[in-house]
Design a protein around this motif. Structure first.
Motif, mmCIF file in Angstrom:
data_model
loop_
_atom_site.group_PDB
_atom_site.id
_atom_site.type_symbol
_atom_site.label_atom_id
_atom_site.label_comp_id
_atom_site.label_asym_id
_atom_site.label_seq_id
_atom_site.Cartn_x
_atom_site.Cartn_y
_atom_site.Cartn_z
ATOM 1 N N LEU A 82 0.826 -1.206 0.000
ATOM 2 C CA LEU A 82 0.000 0.000 0.000
ATOM 3 C C LEU A 82 0.858 1.253 0.000
ATOM 4 C CD1 LEU A 82 -2.725 1.465 0.268
ATOM 5 C CD2 LEU A 82 -2.564 1.145 2.738
ATOM 6 N N LEU A 83 1.889 1.278 0.832
ATOM 7 C CA LEU A 83 2.783 2.432 0.876
ATOM 8 C C LEU A 83 3.558 2.583 -0.429
ATOM 9 C CD1 LEU A 83 4.229 2.157 4.510
ATOM 10 C CD2 LEU A 83 2.451 3.708 3.685
ATOM 11 N N SER A 84 3.931 1.467 -1.041
ATOM 12 C CA SER A 84 4.693 1.517 -2.294
ATOM 13 C C SER A 84 3.846 2.081 -3.428
ATOM 14 C CB SER A 84 5.184 0.110 -2.652
ATOM 15 O OG SER A 84 6.026 -0.417 -1.648
ATOM 16 N N VAL A 85 2.601 1.624 -3.533
ATOM 17 C CA VAL A 85 1.700 2.132 -4.575
ATOM 18 C C VAL A 85 1.468 3.628 -4.381
ATOM 19 C CG1 VAL A 85 -0.652 2.032 -5.478
ATOM 20 C CG2 VAL A 85 0.591 -0.087 -4.988
ATOM 21 N N ALA A 86 1.246 4.028 -3.122
ATOM 22 C CA ALA A 86 1.038 5.449 -2.839
ATOM 23 C C ALA A 86 2.282 6.258 -3.182
ATOM 24 C CB ALA A 86 0.676 5.631 -1.369
ATOM 25 N N LEU A 87 3.449 5.720 -2.863
ATOM 26 C CA LEU A 87 4.692 6.447 -3.121
ATOM 27 C C LEU A 87 4.963 6.595 -4.615
ATOM 28 C CD1 LEU A 87 7.065 7.860 -1.854
ATOM 29 C CD2 LEU A 87 8.268 5.681 -1.726
ATOM 30 N N LEU A 88 4.606 5.590 -5.405
ATOM 31 C CA LEU A 88 4.752 5.710 -6.857
ATOM 32 C C LEU A 88 3.877 6.840 -7.403
ATOM 33 C CD1 LEU A 88 4.881 2.017 -8.148
ATOM 34 C CD2 LEU A 88 6.649 3.752 -8.400
ATOM 35 N N THR A 89 2.622 6.878 -6.943
ATOM 36 C CA THR A 89 1.703 7.917 -7.408
ATOM 37 C C THR A 89 2.139 9.294 -6.930
ATOM 38 O OG1 THR A 89 -0.102 6.305 -7.294
ATOM 39 C CG2 THR A 89 -0.713 8.619 -7.486
ATOM 40 N N LEU A 90 2.488 9.388 -5.649
ATOM 41 C CA LEU A 90 2.915 10.671 -5.098
ATOM 42 C C LEU A 90 4.259 11.103 -5.681
ATOM 43 C CD1 LEU A 90 1.912 10.059 -1.375
ATOM 44 C CD2 LEU A 90 0.773 11.563 -3.009
#
Length: 252
Positions: free
Chosen positions: A102-110
Motif C-alpha cells: 500500500l505504501l509503495s503504490v502510494a509512493l509511486l503515485t505521489l
C-alpha cells in the motif's frame, strides 16, 4: 488556495518526459500487485525510495511527510491479516507485505506528482491519447489530495484551539468528535470546487474543441532510454512471477 506536492529540483526524474514517468508509475503499480512476498515487497519499496532520493533529489523527510497520513491505514491492513490467516504470525507476516505494498503504490503515485508539474502531467496524458477534459480532471483530482489534506489539518488545528479533543474518549466518542471537522471540510471543498469552476469559465474552458499549448513536450534520447529500461524491468518482473514463481506465497 491550491496546495501542491510538486518539488522544484534539478534532477534526472524532473527532466524526464512526463509520459515516461506515467508509464513507469503504471508498470510499477502492476508489478507490485503481482507479488505478495513481504521480503520482495520491502525490497521494491526500498528501491522506489532510493530512486526518488538519488534520481529525484527528494529527501527521506519529504518522503515520510507525504506517506505519514497513510501509515495508520497500513498498520490497520497489517493487523487484520492475523485474523484471516493461521497461524497468527504467518498472517502478520503477510499483512506486513500488504501494508508495504500500500505504501509503495502510494509512493509511486505521489512520486509522479512530486517530480512532475501539473502542466506537464496534463500534456503527458493528452499526448498519450487521453481527451483534454479527462486529463485535466484527473490531474486536478490528484492535486486536490494535498489540498484537502492541508484543509483538514487547518480545520483540526482550529477546532483543537477551541477545546475539541480528538484523541480522547471511546471509539464512538472520537467518531462523534470528527463531525466538527467533516462539516467545515465539506463546505470548504464545495467552495474550492466552485472557485475552480469560475476560474475555468473565465478562461473559456470548453469554448473550442481544438486546443493549442504555449508549452509543449518532446521525447529525447534519455527518455527513450528510460522507457526501454522501464519495459525491460516490467517484463523481467512478469517473467520472475509467472515463469520462475518468485515473490509469491500461496495463502490458501
Amino acid at each position: 488556495m491550491m496546495y501542491t506536492l510538486y518539488l522544484e529540483r534539478d534532477s534526472l526524474l524532473h527532466r524526464l518526459d512526463p509520459r515516461v514517468k506515467i508509464i513507469g508509475s503504471l508498470f510499477g503499480i502492476i508489478a507490485l500487485i503481482l507479488f505478495n512476498s513481504p521480503i520482495l515487497l520491502s525490497l521494491l519499496f526500498l528501491l522506489i525510495v532510493l530512486t526518488l532520493v538519488i534520481l529525484g533529489k527528494i529527501t527521506i523527510g519529504e518522503i515520510f511527510n507525504v506517506l505519514k497520513p497513510l501509515i495508520p491505514i497500513s498498520i490497520v491492513a497489517m493487523i487484520i491479516w492475523p485474523f484471516i490467516l493461521k497461524p497468527w504470525y504467518f498472517g502478520l507476516f503477510i499483512g506486513f507485505g500488504y501494508g508495504i505494498r500500500l505504501l509503495s503504490v502510494a509512493l509511486l503515485t505521489l512520486g509522479l506528482i512530486m517530480t512532475t508539474p501539473q502542466r506537464d502531467l496534463i500534456l503527458g496524458f493528452i499526448k498519450m491519447g487521453m481527451p483534454y477534459e479527462i486529463g485535466l480532471t484527473l490531474t486536478i483530482a490528484l492535486r486536490y489530495i494535498p489540498t484537502l489534506y492541508m484543509l483538514a489539518q487547518t480545520i483540526m488545528d482550529a477546532q483543537k484551539s477551541r477545546g475539541l479533543e480528538l484523541e480522547r474518549g471511546s471509539f464512538i466518542q472520537r467518531a462523534k468528535n470528527t463531525v466538527p471537522i467533516l462539516i467545515p471540510l465539506i463546505v470548504a471543498s464545495i467552495k474550492t470546487a466552485h472557485e475552480l469552476s469560475i476560474a475555468l469559465e473565465s478562461r473559456a474552458f470548453g469554448a473550442s474543441k481544438r486546443r493549442t499549448f504555449l508549452h509543449n513536450i518532446k521525447m529525447e534520447v534519455k527518455d527513450y532510454i528510460a522507457l526501454g529500461i522501464t519495459f525491460t524491468l516490467f517484463f523481467l518482473a512478469v517473467y520472475a512471477r509467472y515463469f520462475l514463481g518468485v515473490g509469491y506465497i500461496k495463502l490458501f
